[in-house]
Scaffold this active site. Structure first.
Site, mmCIF file in Angstrom:
data_model
loop_
_atom_site.group_PDB
_atom_site.id
_atom_site.type_symbol
_atom_site.label_atom_id
_atom_site.label_comp_id
_atom_site.label_asym_id
_atom_site.label_seq_id
_atom_site.Cartn_x
_atom_site.Cartn_y
_atom_site.Cartn_z
ATOM 1 N N TYR A 1 -5.359 6.412 -7.196
ATOM 2 C CA TYR A 1 -5.720 6.088 -5.816
ATOM 3 C C TYR A 1 -7.167 5.616 -5.774
ATOM 4 O O TYR A 1 -8.093 6.410 -5.680
ATOM 5 C CB TYR A 1 -5.535 7.326 -4.943
ATOM 6 C CG TYR A 1 -5.878 7.156 -3.480
ATOM 7 C CD1 TYR A 1 -5.101 6.371 -2.647
ATOM 8 C CD2 TYR A 1 -6.974 7.807 -2.929
ATOM 9 C CE1 TYR A 1 -5.410 6.228 -1.300
ATOM 10 C CE2 TYR A 1 -7.287 7.675 -1.580
ATOM 11 C CZ TYR A 1 -6.497 6.890 -0.773
ATOM 12 O OH TYR A 1 -6.801 6.761 0.560
ATOM 13 N N TYR B 1 0.846 -1.200 0.000
ATOM 14 C CA TYR B 1 0.000 0.000 0.000
ATOM 15 C C TYR B 1 0.879 1.245 0.000
ATOM 16 O O TYR B 1 1.817 1.358 0.796
ATOM 17 C CB TYR B 1 -0.916 -0.004 1.214
ATOM 18 C CG TYR B 1 -2.048 0.981 1.111
ATOM 19 C CD1 TYR B 1 -3.271 0.600 0.571
ATOM 20 C CD2 TYR B 1 -1.913 2.297 1.559
ATOM 21 C CE1 TYR B 1 -4.322 1.490 0.474
ATOM 22 C CE2 TYR B 1 -2.966 3.200 1.460
ATOM 23 C CZ TYR B 1 -4.165 2.792 0.921
ATOM 24 O OH TYR B 1 -5.211 3.680 0.826
#
Ligand SMILES: [Zn+2]
Lengths: 134, 391
Positions: free
Chosen positions: B343, B293
């Protein structure tokens, strides 16, 4: 110019801001086992007591970490904005602002002292300055 | 008898919308489009969907999505909290539902107008009080309004302690941008990034600059999960879930966690690592590629340590050796990641993990990829997953 974001005042946190309004930096203390804790919580994670009171911190501590905020710039705040984590001499840690200091002068482990900042609208919050600074 | 989730479920389909800065359509439309695409990818009709999982932050109700895509009876629906910390957690929910017979075809999705609609870090205040709002109130009045400000506090201390430089963060950003140069879906496609550009970019929350931040994006991403047995008979090569877990630890806060002893590491990510390695029977040496991440570059370096790819304080060395590059030890975010593809709250990193297992990434390493590690949000309650090939 609009003002800074105000904290919601709930049963678990309003007292801390009320202490700030009275010029004090508060730390919650468990009445069961005397453990200090911050941020405040309704139950002690050590002994599970719901009873607590608050002590007034000395306001002295050292910078544990920091960041200098430059962008984006929100109304109600002055930039560059130095945000610090302070290890208080009582043993708890608090997030706050460093005032009266140029961004290039902030560093880890510097001693700091609490003062109360008051906004034009009367809202007060604990901030810090480098120890000994004017 | 406890049910292990090892190899019980597999990802049989992935679906994405176009990624943009202004989708011009509703988030419900994005959700419906990516879910239909995931079904098409798997060769499954949307009418077969009987489970839906998303993020608490997602604006689209499951039943609205179900009607939009023509799903019929739902026997499982749940949501995971904590922003990007939910990513792999949604897959854990789906795998549990499948392993325990609650559902057979579960779609996990995240659809967001993350740039043109509600952006992250716009502050909270008001008359309504909850434990979550009180949490944020220790930061908002001081001007810590954006995720980068919360992460910067940890990044600064970590970098100071271990001698991590801005160039090291820049290496992460450039490695991922280089991956994005091969990916037409990516924001960074056709936009090379040099170290000079990186170092001269605008400071946002020191030590983080513009290129350390992920790309606010409009788009949707859906992941279709079913039993490994069934996935073998569907259209795509399955990405089998070898291990998956959620993880939160003592002193956990959302983004801040400043008051615990461990400020130089990610205890929740270490918990996730221990659990996925134990469940899968695998270790760091078995992991061929990763989708860690990456809302911020600093998070990648810290996670290399959390997952045992190097020792404490050594993450920067791996980065300097080029470990994250396409021919490196651990090609990472080979689609460009949240920093250079877009994102979509980590769901698009899961989709890339699946592509790597299938051998279909635009950034496919030349070496064999048997196992891919995928993680959820950093600095929040999180999770991790290891994907592998079907036997
Ligand atoms: Zn106690």
């Amino acid at each position: 110019m609009s003002a800074r974001i105000k904290p919601p005042m709930g049963l678990d946190n309003a007292w801390w801001w009320q202490m700030a309004d009275a010029g004090k930096l508060g730390i919650q203390r468990c009445r069961g086992c005397q453990t200090l804790r911050h941020p405040p919580r309704p139950m002690c994670g050590e002994c599970h007591s719901l009873e607590w009171d608050a002590v007034e911190a000395s306001g002295r501590g050292v910078i544990c970490s920091y960041t200098v905020l430059r962008h984006p710039q929100f109304p109600g705040y002055e930039y560059p904005l130095i945000i610090i984590l302070v290890d208080l001499e009582e043993g708890t840690r608090v997030t706050s602002q460093l005032v009266g200091c140029a961004p290039e002068d902030v560093d880890f482990d510097l001693p700091v002292e609490m003062l109360i900042h008051e906004d034009p609208d009367g809202f007060k919050l604990p901030v810090f300055k480098l120890a000994g600074a004017a | 008898m406890p049910v292990s989730l090892k190899d019980e479920a597999a990802i049989a389909g992935i679906g994405l919308t176009e990624f943009s800065k202004k989708s011009g359509v509703s988030e419900l439309s994005l959700a419906a489009q990516c879910i239909k695409a995931a079904c098409d990818d798997a060769g499954v009709s949307p009418s077969e969907i009987d489970g839906l999982v998303t993020y608490t932050l997602d604006s689209t109700d499951e039943i609205e999505v179900a009607r939009a895509v023509g799903a019929a009876d739902l026997s499982f629906f749940s949501r995971i909290n904590y922003g990007g910390g939910a990513a792999v957690g949604t897959i854990a929910q789906a795998a549990m539902a499948i392993a325990t017979g609650q559902a057979s075809t579960v779609v996990c999705y995240r659809a967001m107008n993350g740039r043109s609609g509600k952006r992250m870090g716009q502050g909270v205040s008001g008359e309504i009080t909850s434990s979550d709002l009180i949490h944020w109130s220790w930061y908002m009045p001081y001007g810590m309004l954006i995720p980068g400000s919360w992460i910067a506090m940890i990044a600064n201390k970590y970098m100071h302690k271990y001698g991590v430089t801005r160039e090291d963060l820049g290496r992460v950003a450039i490695s991922q941008r280089n991956h994005a140069l091969r990916n037409p879906r990516a924001y960074g496609y056709g936009k090379p990034l040099t170290m000079d550009e990186y170092l001269q970019s605008k400071q946002i929350a020191e030590p983080l600059c513009l290129y350390d931040f992920c790309q606010e994006t409009d788009g949707g991403c859906a992941i279709l999960v079913t039993s490994t047995e069934r996935a073998r008979d569907l259209k795509q090569r399955p990405a089998v879930i070898r291990g998956v877990t959620q993880a939160s630890t003592r002193g956990q806060e959302q983004m801040t966690s400043y008051y615990r002893d461990e400020l130089l590491s990610l205890p929740e990510m270490e918990l996730a690592a221990n659990r996925v390695y134990a469940m899968s029977g695998l270790g760091p040496d078995d992991i061929d590629a990763a989708c860690l991440y990456d809302a911020f570059t600093s998070e990648i370096i810290m996670q290399l340590e959390s997952f045992g790819f190097c020792g404490v304080g050594e993450g920067k060395e791996l980065v300097r050796e080029g470990a994250l590059d396409i021919d490196g030890r651990l090609p990472n975010n080979t689609h460009g990641g949240l920093i250079s593809e877009g994102y979509i709250h980590g769901m698009n990193n899961i989709a890339e993990g699946v592509r790597l297992i299938r051998g279909e990434s635009t950034g496919q390493p030349s070496k064999a990829v048997a196992h891919v590690l995928v993680s959820s949000g950093v600095g929040v309650p999180t999770g991790a997953m290891i994907l592998g090939k079907a036997d």
